[in-house]
Design an enzyme around this catalytic site. Structure first.
Site, mmCIF file in Angstrom:
data_model
loop_
_atom_site.group_PDB
_atom_site.id
_atom_site.type_symbol
_atom_site.label_atom_id
_atom_site.label_comp_id
_atom_site.label_asym_id
_atom_site.label_seq_id
_atom_site.Cartn_x
_atom_site.Cartn_y
_atom_site.Cartn_z
ATOM 1 N N ASN A 181 7.571 -1.998 -4.867
ATOM 2 C CA ASN A 181 6.829 -2.255 -3.943
ATOM 3 C C ASN A 181 5.097 -2.211 -4.688
ATOM 4 O O ASN A 181 5.141 -1.869 -5.562
ATOM 5 C CB ASN A 181 6.848 -1.512 -2.691
ATOM 6 C CG ASN A 181 6.611 0.026 -3.200
ATOM 7 O OD1 ASN A 181 5.437 0.341 -3.553
ATOM 8 N ND2 ASN A 181 7.470 0.883 -3.260
ATOM 9 N N ARG A 182 4.320 -2.275 -3.853
ATOM 10 C CA ARG A 182 2.739 -2.786 -4.109
ATOM 11 C C ARG A 182 1.995 -1.509 -4.053
ATOM 12 O O ARG A 182 0.848 -1.283 -4.441
ATOM 13 C CB ARG A 182 2.173 -3.734 -3.167
ATOM 14 C CG ARG A 182 2.724 -5.173 -3.454
ATOM 15 C CD ARG A 182 1.944 -5.934 -2.477
ATOM 16 N NE ARG A 182 2.337 -7.329 -2.167
ATOM 17 C CZ ARG A 182 2.555 -8.121 -3.158
ATOM 18 N NH1 ARG A 182 2.134 -7.943 -4.596
ATOM 19 N NH2 ARG A 182 3.051 -9.560 -2.980
#
Ligand code: CTP
Ligand code: CA
Length: 225
Positions: free
Chosen positions: A34-35
């Protein structure tokens, strides 16, 4: 190397911070992530260490380097993060700032998945990851006195975060609005609401470093009260 000698309100107090994303393998060369940059968790660990705390910093593969003066435990997956948190031993406060992957690939392949033209496309099956925050919050023995979680939400942020706090059994939740319009996701600033037994307290939008310092000060207050 730990800085045991920093004077401050949290001198000699053991705390734990989780940070960063987790990577969940698909095969030896691919993963799901994920970011999360790890910036907020890193700033919190640094702020706690600056107040003299003895910090164990359990981090997934983050973009930013870990702070100096903390014990760094590097992990990749959610399962490894839970094991590292359990292995860290008793702490007085724990802050769960990691963006833990909710799911992992049920059976990651030990061989590289090959592309074969004409063959059916690969289908990934997922399994739910352990909830590290809930696991620690619900401990009946050895639970930290203060357990702090985060809640990245959209829409009715306070309602979602209040429900999340109850479900997870943590003491405080720092909720933030990650709707694209806020520009918070991946940015240097954060706007949070601190949800506790006392209700919802709106903090003004500020630098992630300032959020970390304010949270560390509140933790010091709670532990030394
Ligand atoms: N968390 C955790 N372990 C997980 C998932 C989340 O420790 N497997 C922690 C995060 O570090 C954060 C808090 O739980 O402090 C809330 O994470 P969030 O992703 O917002 O909660 P979820 O229960 O996964 O709910 P959602 O469906 O909104 O993602
Ligand atoms: Ca989640």
């Amino acid at each position: 190397i730990r800085a045991h000698f920093t004077a401050g309100p949290l001198s000699g107090r053991r705390v734990l911070v989780t940070s960063g994303p987790t990577h969940e393998p698909i095969d030896p060369v691919r993963y799901i992530a994920n970011r999360s940059s790890g910036a907020q968790g890193t700033a919190i660990a640094r702020a706690l260490a600056d107040l003299g705390a003895d910090v164990t910093f359990v981090t997934g593969p983050a973009d930013v380097p870990p702070p100096a003066g903390v014990e760094v435990v590097r992990v990749e997956t959610a399962q490894q993060m839970l094991e590292a948190v359990e292995a860290a031993g008793p702490v007085e406060a724990a802050v769960f700032a990691a963006a833990v992957a909710d799911w992992r690939v049920a059976s990651a392949s030990t061989s590289k998945i090959k592309k074969q033209s004409g063959a059916p496309l690969p289908v990934l099956e997922f399994a739910e990851n352990p909830d590290i925050l809930a696991t620690i919050s619900h401990k009946t023995t050895g639970r930290p006195r203060l357990v702090v979680g985060f809640a990245a939400e959209t829409d009715d942020v306070v309602a979602h975060a209040t429900a999340k706090r109850a479900r997870k059994g943590c003491d405080w939740i720092l909720a933030n609005d990650v709707s694209p319009a806020t520009g918070i996701m991946g940015g240097t600033e954060n706007a949070v609401v601190l949800i506790s037994d006392a209700g919802a307290e709106d903090w003004p939008r500020m630098d992630k470093t300032a959020v970390a310092q304010r949270l560390a000060a509140r933790i010091a207050e709670a532990l030394t009260a």
